[in-house]
Design a protein around this motif. Structure first.
Motif, PDB file in Angstrom:
ATOM      1  N   SER A   1      29.393  33.698  29.628  1.00  0.00           N
ATOM      2  CA  SER A   1      29.733  33.516  31.041  1.00  0.00           C
ATOM      3  C   SER A   1      30.225  34.819  31.653  1.00  0.00           C
ATOM      4  CB  SER A   1      30.813  32.435  31.188  1.00  0.00           C
ATOM      5  OG  SER A   1      30.328  31.173  30.815  1.00  0.00           O
ATOM      6  N   LEU A   2      31.082  35.536  30.937  1.00  0.00           N
ATOM      7  CA  LEU A   2      31.627  36.782  31.463  1.00  0.00           C
ATOM      8  C   LEU A   2      30.514  37.783  31.735  1.00  0.00           C
ATOM      9  CD1 LEU A   2      34.317  38.590  31.886  1.00  0.00           C
ATOM     10  CD2 LEU A   2      33.611  39.568  29.702  1.00  0.00           C
ATOM     11  N   VAL A   3      29.630  37.990  30.767  1.00  0.00           N
ATOM     12  CA  VAL A   3      28.564  38.978  30.920  1.00  0.00           C
ATOM     13  C   VAL A   3      27.606  38.551  32.027  1.00  0.00           C
ATOM     14  CG1 VAL A   3      26.615  40.080  29.757  1.00  0.00           C
ATOM     15  CG2 VAL A   3      28.762  39.727  28.519  1.00  0.00           C
ATOM     16  N   TRP A   4      27.251  37.271  32.077  1.00  0.00           N
ATOM     17  CA  TRP A   4      26.327  36.773  33.102  1.00  0.00           C
ATOM     18  C   TRP A   4      26.912  36.976  34.491  1.00  0.00           C
ATOM     19  CZ3 TRP A   4      26.169  33.207  37.026  1.00  0.00           C
ATOM     20  CH2 TRP A   4      24.903  32.835  37.488  1.00  0.00           C
ATOM     21  N   LEU A   5      28.189  36.679  34.681  1.00  0.00           N
ATOM     22  CA  LEU A   5      28.820  36.853  35.988  1.00  0.00           C
ATOM     23  C   LEU A   5      28.893  38.322  36.383  1.00  0.00           C
ATOM     24  CD1 LEU A   5      31.741  34.259  35.737  1.00  0.00           C
ATOM     25  CD2 LEU A   5      29.730  34.109  37.209  1.00  0.00           C
ATOM     26  N   ARG A   6      29.121  39.206  35.411  1.00  0.00           N
ATOM     27  CA  ARG A   6      29.168  40.633  35.719  1.00  0.00           C
ATOM     28  C   ARG A   6      27.812  41.121  36.258  1.00  0.00           C
ATOM     29  NH1 ARG A   6      32.682  44.693  34.115  1.00  0.00           N
ATOM     30  NH2 ARG A   6      34.828  43.905  34.137  1.00  0.00           N
ATOM     31  N   PHE A   7      26.712  40.606  35.689  1.00  0.00           N
ATOM     32  CA  PHE A   7      25.382  41.081  36.081  1.00  0.00           C
ATOM     33  C   PHE A   7      24.849  40.380  37.327  1.00  0.00           C
ATOM     34  CE2 PHE A   7      25.413  43.126  32.033  1.00  0.00           C
ATOM     35  CZ  PHE A   7      24.454  44.125  32.092  1.00  0.00           C
TER      36      PHE A   7
ATOM     37  N   GLY B   1      33.922  42.212  54.727  1.00  0.00           N
ATOM     38  CA  GLY B   1      32.563  42.213  54.226  1.00  0.00           C
ATOM     39  C   GLY B   1      32.251  40.979  53.403  1.00  0.00           C
ATOM     40  N   TYR B   2      31.085  41.011  52.761  1.00  0.00           N
ATOM     41  CA  TYR B   2      30.621  39.868  51.973  1.00  0.00           C
ATOM     42  C   TYR B   2      31.353  39.814  50.640  1.00  0.00           C
ATOM     43  CZ  TYR B   2      27.468  36.837  49.322  1.00  0.00           C
ATOM     44  OH  TYR B   2      26.945  35.825  48.547  1.00  0.00           O
ATOM     45  N   VAL B   3      31.790  38.625  50.261  1.00  0.00           N
ATOM     46  CA  VAL B   3      32.482  38.444  48.989  1.00  0.00           C
ATOM     47  C   VAL B   3      32.090  37.099  48.409  1.00  0.00           C
ATOM     48  CG1 VAL B   3      34.525  37.355  50.006  1.00  0.00           C
ATOM     49  CG2 VAL B   3      34.727  38.593  47.846  1.00  0.00           C
ATOM     50  N   GLU B   4      32.098  37.002  47.094  1.00  0.00           N
ATOM     51  CA  GLU B   4      31.808  35.743  46.407  1.00  0.00           C
ATOM     52  C   GLU B   4      33.095  35.233  45.772  1.00  0.00           C
ATOM     53  OE1 GLU B   4      27.289  36.004  44.834  1.00  0.00           O
ATOM     54  OE2 GLU B   4      28.644  37.507  44.022  1.00  0.00           O
ATOM     55  N   VAL B   5      33.314  33.915  45.897  1.00  0.00           N
ATOM     56  CA  VAL B   5      34.541  33.312  45.386  1.00  0.00           C
ATOM     57  C   VAL B   5      34.206  32.007  44.679  1.00  0.00           C
ATOM     58  CG1 VAL B   5      36.008  34.336  47.164  1.00  0.00           C
ATOM     59  CG2 VAL B   5      34.972  32.089  47.559  1.00  0.00           C
TER      60      VAL B   5
ATOM     61  N   GLY C   1      35.630  49.158  33.429  1.00  0.00           N
ATOM     62  CA  GLY C   1      34.225  49.489  33.277  1.00  0.00           C
ATOM     63  C   GLY C   1      33.300  48.655  34.136  1.00  0.00           C
ATOM     64  N   ASN C   2      32.038  49.069  34.200  1.00  0.00           N
ATOM     65  CA  ASN C   2      31.037  48.362  34.985  1.00  0.00           C
ATOM     66  C   ASN C   2      30.403  47.234  34.171  1.00  0.00           C
ATOM     67  OD1 ASN C   2      29.284  49.606  33.173  1.00  0.00           O
ATOM     68  ND2 ASN C   2      28.716  51.238  34.605  1.00  0.00           N
ATOM     69  N   LYS C   3      29.273  46.700  34.667  1.00  0.00           N
ATOM     70  CA  LYS C   3      28.650  45.561  34.005  1.00  0.00           C
ATOM     71  C   LYS C   3      28.155  45.894  32.601  1.00  0.00           C
ATOM     72  CE  LYS C   3      24.138  46.371  36.218  1.00  0.00           C
ATOM     73  NZ  LYS C   3      23.114  45.778  37.131  1.00  0.00           N
ATOM     74  N   TRP C   4      27.728  47.139  32.388  1.00  0.00           N
ATOM     75  CA  TRP C   4      27.265  47.517  31.053  1.00  0.00           C
ATOM     76  C   TRP C   4      28.433  47.626  30.083  1.00  0.00           C
ATOM     77  CZ3 TRP C   4      22.358  46.805  30.428  1.00  0.00           C
ATOM     78  CH2 TRP C   4      21.504  46.939  31.520  1.00  0.00           C
ATOM     79  N   TRP C   5      29.590  48.010  30.602  1.00  0.00           N
ATOM     80  CA  TRP C   5      30.779  48.052  29.762  1.00  0.00           C
ATOM     81  C   TRP C   5      31.192  46.654  29.314  1.00  0.00           C
ATOM     82  CZ3 TRP C   5      33.400  51.356  26.938  1.00  0.00           C
ATOM     83  CH2 TRP C   5      33.239  52.716  27.163  1.00  0.00           C
TER      84      TRP C   5
ATOM     85  N   LYS D   1      26.783  38.288  39.606  1.00  0.00           N
ATOM     86  CA  LYS D   1      27.753  38.082  40.687  1.00  0.00           C
ATOM     87  C   LYS D   1      28.638  39.322  40.847  1.00  0.00           C
ATOM     88  CE  LYS D   1      26.453  33.763  41.246  1.00  0.00           C
ATOM     89  NZ  LYS D   1      25.763  33.316  42.485  1.00  0.00           N
ATOM     90  N   PRO D   2      28.033  40.447  41.251  1.00  0.00           N
ATOM     91  CA  PRO D   2      28.826  41.682  41.350  1.00  0.00           C
ATOM     92  C   PRO D   2      29.887  41.626  42.449  1.00  0.00           C
ATOM     93  CG  PRO D   2      26.649  41.985  42.309  1.00  0.00           C
ATOM     94  CD  PRO D   2      26.626  40.654  41.629  1.00  0.00           C
ATOM     95  N   ASP D   3      29.689  40.758  43.454  1.00  0.00           N
ATOM     96  CA  ASP D   3      30.640  40.667  44.561  1.00  0.00           C
ATOM     97  C   ASP D   3      31.703  39.592  44.349  1.00  0.00           C
ATOM     98  OD1 ASP D   3      29.355  42.678  46.182  1.00  0.00           O
ATOM     99  OD2 ASP D   3      27.775  41.208  46.582  1.00  0.00           O
ATOM    100  N   LEU D   4      31.747  39.009  43.152  1.00  0.00           N
ATOM    101  CA  LEU D   4      32.747  37.978  42.869  1.00  0.00           C
ATOM    102  C   LEU D   4      34.149  38.577  42.961  1.00  0.00           C
ATOM    103  CD1 LEU D   4      33.499  35.111  41.875  1.00  0.00           C
ATOM    104  CD2 LEU D   4      33.250  35.980  39.531  1.00  0.00           C
TER     105      LEU D   4
END
Length: 519
Positions: free
Chosen positions: A387-393, A495-499, A406-410, A395-398
């Motif tokens: 779940s963590l990795v999927w959301l990082r890739f 701006g745009y945000v995901e929650v 780190g970023n999504k690759w981290w 849902k970047p605006d979450l």
């Protein structure tokens, strides 16, 4: 008609969520959170003896130093991010629900029921075992039942008072459990112990399934922080700090007693290091006073763990009820017998939790519970890491009040070792307690032959397969609309945000909000 019924059920669930989503008061600070999590994760070096017995001092020390750094710490950071970006006392249930199909959520919830019950039942069993060791005699079945019932009742009463009291109790329990081992560490023979740190068991005699399963079990349950996320003050600061303190304290609390303990007695580790061996070590180091301190500390430890786990797992059961999975009466909130501003306690869920814990503690022993619990636990961990990795890739605006460095690759780099370790433990848990011991047991007075190799794989595998089947069937015929809780996008002044929105239903991957229809 079916659609109308489904929509009415969704409307009722939405109304109930509105009631329970009134956020509880944030009463847990860094020390209180660290106290609760330390009690859940560690609470002293009790039950680590089998790690030395299975792998020898060298492997035991290496694994107990390595796990909090490479597994516990990154896992704790991951769960901190998930808990703050998806704030719900449902914890891992909601982390899974926002990512995977609804049938996975259903199967996951079905697996939580036996997982919670068996994990909680471990501690009344261990409490009774340590009490018998302290008294030097075996209790009759009815006496064991009374002892188990008594500690479950007391733990339930503490939880009824409220989670803030549980937090303060966690600090008190922590001090009481750690103090005896401080005496052992201070007065132990470090000069004699140091040369033995490199000792290993004879070639081919390492019991790998027991070594991995018991070591990981001793650091398990860090994910339970998710069930308390909504009651934590300033989560961005408190969660990582509390979990860091917990991992440091846990690593030291496990490793130091093992390091000094190997200096006492002989070097037949597989024979000597069995459950309760620290009581024997304390007797040699500090005579009767330290022996009784270790024994009484073991009782406090297991009672404290039962109290803490009752707190967090009850809230998990309550929140699962709120999304419509359990019967409606689990949604009842009971205002505790204490003055404001203590938060409410889910009484019905708490009582059901206590009854299940008592029933299983009467039927099963420690060895029968551990392998089964760890098999289900590692499945939960793997789903949460995903779940963590999927959301990082995706849902970047979450909105993430706390974010792992780190970023999504981290995120992949952070999760690589926890994923590999959990997968390894999934296989090891199937054979824990069943693999033949590698040493000669002729000198054992109470040695019991391990169970057949097929026992744990068949039991754990059958439960996992049944949970998958139940999840698919339950979703297809009863919850086609899925469960509330998803990630939605919003346009704000910044701006745009995901929650995370607890009212949103996910239909086959499509996210939309249920609109109530006036009747």
């Amino acid at each position: 008609m079916a659609r109308s019924t489904s929509m009415r059920r969704s409307q009722r669930l939405s109304q109930r969520i509105d009631e329970v989503e009134k956020k509880p008061e944030k009463t847990l600070g860094t020390l209180q959170l660290a106290g609760i999590m330390f009690m859940i994760v560690c609470c002293g070096a009790y039950a680590t003896e089998e790690i030395v017995s299975a792998g020898g001092p060298l492997l035991a020390i290496i694994i107990m130093v390595m796990l909090p750094i490479f597994w516990g710490f990154p896992a704790g950071l991951a769960f901190s991010e998930l808990a703050t970006s998806i704030p719900s006392n449902a914890g891992p249930v909601m982390w899974v629900n926002v990512v995977y199909p609804s049938w996975v959520t259903s199967g996951f919830i079905f697996s939580l029921i036996p997982s919670i019950a068996t994990d909680n039942a471990v501690y009344p069993v261990l409490f009774t075992d340590y009490l018998e060791a302290l008294l030097g005699e075996e209790l009759a079945f009815w006496q064991q039942a009374l002892v188990k019932a008594a500690i479950i009742v007391v733990a339930t009463i503490i939880n009824i008072v409220g989670v803030e009291i549980v937090g303060f109790a966690g600090i008190v329990f922590t001090v009481a459990c750690i103090s005896p081992f401080l005496g052992l560490v201070i007065f132990g023979d470090w000069i004699k112990a140091a040369p033995r740190w490199g000792d290993t068991l004879p070639k081919g005699s390492v019991d790998l399934p027991t070594l991995l399963s018991v070591a990981t079990w001793n650091f398990s349950s860090v994910d339970e922080v998710g069930h308390l996320a909504e009651e934590v003050e300033n989560p961005t600061r408190t969660l990582p700090r509390g979990l860091t303190l917990c991992m440091i304290a846990s690593g030291l609390a496990y490793t130091l007693p093992i390091m000094v303990g190997v200096g006492t007695g002989g070097t037949d580790y597989a024979k000597e290091w069995e459950d309760g061996h620290f009581v024997t070590i304390a007797r040699e180091v500090g005579k009767e006073p330290l022996e009784y301190m270790i024994g009484i500390g073991a009782l406090i430890c297991n009672f404290g763990l039962l109290t803490m786990l009752s707190c967090v797992t009850t809230r998990c059961m309550q929140m699962v009820g709120h999304i419509g999975f359990f019967p409606e009466f689990l949604n009842k909130i009971y205002r505790p017998l204490a003055p404001e501003p203590l938060p409410p306690t889910p009484l019905n869920a708490l009582l059901i939790n206590a009854v299940l814990t008592f029933g299983l503690s009467l039927k099963l022993n420690f060895d029968e519970l551990i392998g089964f619990t760890m098999a289900l636990y590692t499945v939960k961990l793997l789903l949460c890491y995903g779940s963590l990795v999927w959301l990082r890739f995706t849902k970047p605006d979450l909105l993430r009040p706390y974010k792992m460095p780190g970023n999504k690759w981290w995120s992949i780099a952070w999760m690589t070792f926890p994923i590999l370790w959990s997968a390894l433990n999934f296989g090891a848990a199937f054979f824990e307690g069943t693999s033949p011991e590698p040493v000669d047991h002729d000198d054992y007075d109470d040695y019991e032959e391990p169970g057949p190799l097929w026992l744990n794989p068949v039991l754990s595998g059958s439960v996992i397969i049944l949970c998958i089947i139940f999840g698919i069937v339950y979703t297809l015929f009863y919850r086609k609309e899925g469960f509330p809780g998803a990630i939605v996008g919003k346009n704000t002044d910044d701006g745009y945000v995901e929650v995370f929105d607890p009212h949103v239903y996910r239909f086959g991957g499509e996210e939309r909000k249920y609109l109530a229809i006036e009747e």
